[in-house]
Write a protein that holds these residues in place. Structure first.
Motif, PDB file in Angstrom:
ATOM      1  N   LEU A 116      11.988  -3.223   1.812  1.00 62.57           N
ATOM      2  CA  LEU A 116      11.302  -3.870   1.006  1.00 62.57           C
ATOM      3  C   LEU A 116      11.762  -4.954   0.347  1.00 62.57           C
ATOM      4  CD1 LEU A 116       8.190  -3.656   0.658  1.00 62.57           C
ATOM      5  CD2 LEU A 116       8.595  -2.248  -1.194  1.00 62.57           C
ATOM      6  N   GLU A 117      13.197  -4.924  -0.224  1.00 58.59           N
ATOM      7  CA  GLU A 117      13.779  -6.207  -1.031  1.00 58.59           C
ATOM      8  C   GLU A 117      13.988  -7.382   0.112  1.00 58.59           C
ATOM      9  OE1 GLU A 117      15.318  -2.845  -0.804  1.00 58.59           O
ATOM     10  OE2 GLU A 117      13.953  -2.308  -2.460  1.00 58.59           O
ATOM     11  N   ALA A 118      13.920  -7.181   1.190  1.00 60.99           N
ATOM     12  CA  ALA A 118      14.291  -8.303   2.342  1.00 60.99           C
ATOM     13  C   ALA A 118      13.080  -9.119   2.535  1.00 60.99           C
ATOM     14  CB  ALA A 118      14.893  -7.678   3.463  1.00 60.99           C
ATOM     15  N   TYR A 119      12.202  -8.662   2.331  1.00 62.93           N
ATOM     16  CA  TYR A 119      10.604  -9.395   2.582  1.00 62.93           C
ATOM     17  C   TYR A 119      10.614 -10.548   1.364  1.00 62.93           C
ATOM     18  CZ  TYR A 119       5.688 -10.172   2.998  1.00 62.93           C
ATOM     19  OH  TYR A 119       4.570 -10.718   3.312  1.00 62.93           O
ATOM     20  N   GLU A 120      10.466 -11.680   2.065  1.00 67.05           N
ATOM     21  CA  GLU A 120      10.249 -12.883   1.323  1.00 67.05           C
ATOM     22  C   GLU A 120       8.711 -13.164   0.834  1.00 67.05           C
ATOM     23  OE1 GLU A 120      12.185 -15.815   3.549  1.00 67.05           O
ATOM     24  OE2 GLU A 120      14.073 -14.789   3.444  1.00 67.05           O
ATOM     25  N   VAL A 152       3.035 -12.075   7.664  1.00 60.76           N
ATOM     26  CA  VAL A 152       3.183 -10.770   7.958  1.00 60.76           C
ATOM     27  C   VAL A 152       4.114 -10.279   8.529  1.00 60.76           C
ATOM     28  CG1 VAL A 152       1.691  -8.865   9.186  1.00 60.76           C
ATOM     29  CG2 VAL A 152       0.372 -10.948   8.161  1.00 60.76           C
ATOM     30  N   ALA A 153       4.749  -9.025   8.107  1.00 65.89           N
ATOM     31  CA  ALA A 153       5.748  -8.804   8.572  1.00 65.89           C
ATOM     32  C   ALA A 153       5.872  -6.882   9.020  1.00 65.89           C
ATOM     33  CB  ALA A 153       7.184  -8.625   7.630  1.00 65.89           C
ATOM     34  N   LEU A 154       6.605  -6.596   9.739  1.00 66.64           N
ATOM     35  CA  LEU A 154       6.686  -5.063  10.201  1.00 66.64           C
ATOM     36  C   LEU A 154       7.829  -4.324   9.328  1.00 66.64           C
ATOM     37  CD1 LEU A 154       5.226  -3.283  12.053  1.00 66.64           C
ATOM     38  CD2 LEU A 154       7.145  -3.675  13.699  1.00 66.64           C
ATOM     39  N   LEU A 155       7.340  -3.343   8.811  1.00 61.17           N
ATOM     40  CA  LEU A 155       8.255  -2.675   7.799  1.00 61.17           C
ATOM     41  C   LEU A 155       8.883  -1.639   8.534  1.00 61.17           C
ATOM     42  CD1 LEU A 155       9.505  -2.288   5.056  1.00 61.17           C
ATOM     43  CD2 LEU A 155       7.805  -0.726   4.484  1.00 61.17           C
ATOM     44  N   VAL A 156      10.179  -1.525   8.879  1.00 59.23           N
ATOM     45  CA  VAL A 156      10.869  -0.696   9.747  1.00 59.23           C
ATOM     46  C   VAL A 156      11.708   0.375   8.927  1.00 59.23           C
ATOM     47  CG1 VAL A 156      12.322  -0.327  11.876  1.00 59.23           C
ATOM     48  CG2 VAL A 156      10.736  -2.330  11.720  1.00 59.23           C
ATOM     49  N   GLN A 157      11.719   1.572   9.180  1.00 58.71           N
ATOM     50  CA  GLN A 157      12.596   2.773   8.546  1.00 58.71           C
ATOM     51  C   GLN A 157      13.187   3.501   9.780  1.00 58.71           C
ATOM     52  OE1 GLN A 157      10.804   4.926   5.636  1.00 58.71           O
ATOM     53  NE2 GLN A 157      10.618   3.157   4.056  1.00 58.71           N
ATOM     54  N   PRO A 214       8.689   1.839  13.211  1.00 59.82           N
ATOM     55  CA  PRO A 214       7.857   1.013  12.261  1.00 59.82           C
ATOM     56  C   PRO A 214       6.924   2.071  11.462  1.00 59.82           C
ATOM     57  CG  PRO A 214       7.255   0.878  14.620  1.00 59.82           C
ATOM     58  CD  PRO A 214       8.392   1.597  14.670  1.00 59.82           C
ATOM     59  N   VAL A 215       6.751   1.466  10.248  1.00 59.62           N
ATOM     60  CA  VAL A 215       6.030   2.617   9.407  1.00 59.62           C
ATOM     61  C   VAL A 215       4.926   1.978   8.597  1.00 59.62           C
ATOM     62  CG1 VAL A 215       8.019   4.161   9.011  1.00 59.62           C
ATOM     63  CG2 VAL A 215       7.598   2.307   7.357  1.00 59.62           C
ATOM     64  N   GLY A 216       4.964   0.626   8.400  1.00 63.39           N
ATOM     65  CA  GLY A 216       3.814  -0.077   7.851  1.00 63.39           C
ATOM     66  C   GLY A 216       3.967  -1.610   8.010  1.00 63.39           C
ATOM     67  N   LEU A 217       2.904  -2.330   7.285  1.00 67.35           N
ATOM     68  CA  LEU A 217       2.787  -3.900   7.405  1.00 67.35           C
ATOM     69  C   LEU A 217       2.675  -4.223   6.020  1.00 67.35           C
ATOM     70  CD1 LEU A 217       2.006  -4.461  10.213  1.00 67.35           C
ATOM     71  CD2 LEU A 217       0.031  -5.503   9.662  1.00 67.35           C
ATOM     72  N   LEU A 218       3.586  -5.278   6.004  1.00 66.46           N
ATOM     73  CA  LEU A 218       3.560  -6.262   4.699  1.00 66.46           C
ATOM     74  C   LEU A 218       2.894  -7.286   4.876  1.00 66.46           C
ATOM     75  CD1 LEU A 218       7.499  -5.555   4.282  1.00 66.46           C
ATOM     76  CD2 LEU A 218       5.480  -4.469   2.935  1.00 66.46           C
ATOM     77  N   GLY A 219       2.341  -8.036   3.746  1.00 67.13           N
ATOM     78  CA  GLY A 219       1.573  -9.258   3.921  1.00 67.13           C
ATOM     79  C   GLY A 219       0.023  -9.180   4.056  1.00 67.13           C
ATOM     80  N   LEU A 220      -0.415  -8.231   4.291  1.00 66.09           N
ATOM     81  CA  LEU A 220      -1.934  -8.415   4.770  1.00 66.09           C
ATOM     82  C   LEU A 220      -2.707  -7.968   3.174  1.00 66.09           C
ATOM     83  CD1 LEU A 220      -3.016  -6.556   7.836  1.00 66.09           C
ATOM     84  CD2 LEU A 220      -3.145  -8.991   7.269  1.00 66.09           C
ATOM     85  N   SER A 221      -2.175  -7.233   2.260  1.00 64.05           N
ATOM     86  CA  SER A 221      -2.700  -6.923   1.090  1.00 64.05           C
ATOM     87  C   SER A 221      -1.676  -6.733   0.117  1.00 64.05           C
ATOM     88  CB  SER A 221      -3.281  -5.714   1.213  1.00 64.05           C
ATOM     89  OG  SER A 221      -2.513  -4.402   1.362  1.00 64.05           O
ATOM     90  N   ASP A 222      -1.892  -6.560  -0.941  1.00 64.70           N
ATOM     91  CA  ASP A 222      -0.777  -6.729  -2.211  1.00 64.70           C
ATOM     92  C   ASP A 222       0.393  -5.360  -1.966  1.00 64.70           C
ATOM     93  OD1 ASP A 222      -2.774  -5.106  -2.906  1.00 64.70           O
ATOM     94  OD2 ASP A 222      -2.824  -5.493  -4.760  1.00 64.70           O
ATOM     95  N   HIS A 223      -0.037  -4.309  -1.138  1.00 65.63           N
ATOM     96  CA  HIS A 223       0.759  -3.372  -0.975  1.00 65.63           C
ATOM     97  C   HIS A 223       1.318  -2.969   0.555  1.00 65.63           C
ATOM     98  CE1 HIS A 223      -3.324  -1.759  -0.717  1.00 65.63           C
ATOM     99  NE2 HIS A 223      -3.004  -1.039   0.144  1.00 65.63           N
ATOM    100  N   ILE A 224       1.869  -2.083   0.650  1.00 64.68           N
ATOM    101  CA  ILE A 224       2.307  -1.844   2.067  1.00 64.68           C
ATOM    102  C   ILE A 224       1.061  -0.971   2.831  1.00 64.68           C
ATOM    103  CG2 ILE A 224       3.776  -0.434   3.723  1.00 64.68           C
ATOM    104  CD1 ILE A 224       5.943  -0.554   1.176  1.00 64.68           C
ATOM    105  N   LEU A 225       0.629  -1.459   3.849  1.00 60.63           N
ATOM    106  CA  LEU A 225      -0.384  -0.920   4.591  1.00 60.63           C
ATOM    107  C   LEU A 225       0.325   0.315   5.716  1.00 60.63           C
ATOM    108  CD1 LEU A 225      -3.040  -3.391   5.462  1.00 60.63           C
ATOM    109  CD2 LEU A 225      -3.254  -1.418   4.271  1.00 60.63           C
ATOM    110  N   ARG A 281      10.561  -8.105  11.804  1.00 63.75           N
ATOM    111  CA  ARG A 281      10.836  -6.866  11.332  1.00 63.75           C
ATOM    112  C   ARG A 281      11.641  -6.663  10.108  1.00 63.75           C
ATOM    113  NH1 ARG A 281      10.063  -3.034  15.277  1.00 63.75           N
ATOM    114  NH2 ARG A 281       9.311  -3.958  17.136  1.00 63.75           N
ATOM    115  N   VAL A 282      11.231  -5.949   9.062  1.00 64.67           N
ATOM    116  CA  VAL A 282      11.909  -5.987   7.853  1.00 64.67           C
ATOM    117  C   VAL A 282      12.557  -4.636   7.560  1.00 64.67           C
ATOM    118  CG1 VAL A 282      11.536  -6.188   5.267  1.00 64.67           C
ATOM    119  CG2 VAL A 282      10.467  -7.662   6.586  1.00 64.67           C
ATOM    120  N   GLU A 283      13.674  -4.360   7.400  1.00 67.23           N
ATOM    121  CA  GLU A 283      14.549  -3.103   7.167  1.00 67.23           C
ATOM    122  C   GLU A 283      14.158  -2.464   5.806  1.00 67.23           C
ATOM    123  OE1 GLU A 283      15.976  -1.145   9.380  1.00 67.23           O
ATOM    124  OE2 GLU A 283      15.777  -2.614  11.200  1.00 67.23           O
TER     125      GLU A 283
END
Length: 179
Positions: free
Chosen positions: A101-105, A109-114, A118-129, A97-99
């Motif tokens: 966007l700056e914390a994503y390395e 694949v990581a789960l973006l949490v606000q 959970p609001v989106g997925l990081l790492g599947l494409s070049d943007h937030i899904l 889980r990533v709180e």
């Protein structure tokens, strides 16, 4: 998508139907052959052997038709639902889980949490899904039912209500199938 419980019941009913139809066919052979067939503990003769083989072949044929009709895994069908397919939650791997966007390395694949949600997925494409664009299934869905999703998608989310339990990558799913 069918749950494990639904597949177990389908396997049980298909097995019982095959058993009943096999016994009915065997009884019809028994009547057609004059009722003198003996196969078992008390004796043995040729009409009894035909009845036994008739049951075996008809039972197997009806099981084959039932497998195609209800689409259950072989182990579930042959054990009348005693061995059930794996639920999706067992194949799911937890996502980091990533709180922010700056914390994503950028690794995996990581789960973006606000705000804890959970609001989106990081790492599947070049943007937030957004989560709405990623296919998801309930945790109790049978893993064998996910095949059509993995033909088009690299990842399937496993959810329980609003909570994201984890994700199943395509490679892990095909490893589970033995492909």
């Amino acid at each position: 998508m069918r749950t494990v419980k639904e597949l177990r019941l389908a396997g049980l009913f298909a097995y019982l139907a095959a058993l009943a139809l096999g016994l009915l066919f065997s009884y019809l052979l028994h009547v057609l052959l004059g009722g003198g067939g003996r196969l078992g503990w008390a004796g043995f003769n040729f009409p009894g052997l035909l009845e036994g083989l008739g049951f075996l072949f008809f039972f197997t044929f009806v099981l084959y038709l039932a497998k195609k009709a209800v689409r259950v895994p072989c182990t579930t069908l042959l054990t009348a639902g005693l061995l059930w397919p794996t639920p999706a939650r067992r194949l799911a791997k937890t996502l980091p889980r990533v709180e922010a966007l700056e914390a994503y390395e950028g690794r995996g694949v990581a789960l973006l949490v606000q705000e804890g949600r959970p609001v989106g997925l990081l790492g599947l494409s070049d943007h937030i899904l957004p989560l709405e664009e990623v296919p998801s299934v309930e945790a109790e869905v049978a893993a064998s039912e996910l095949y059509p999703l993995f033909l088009r998608q690299p990842l399937v989310l496993v959810v329980r209500g609003e909570e994201v339990v984890g994700a199943i990558p395509r490679e892990a799913f095909f490893r589970y199938l033995g492909v």
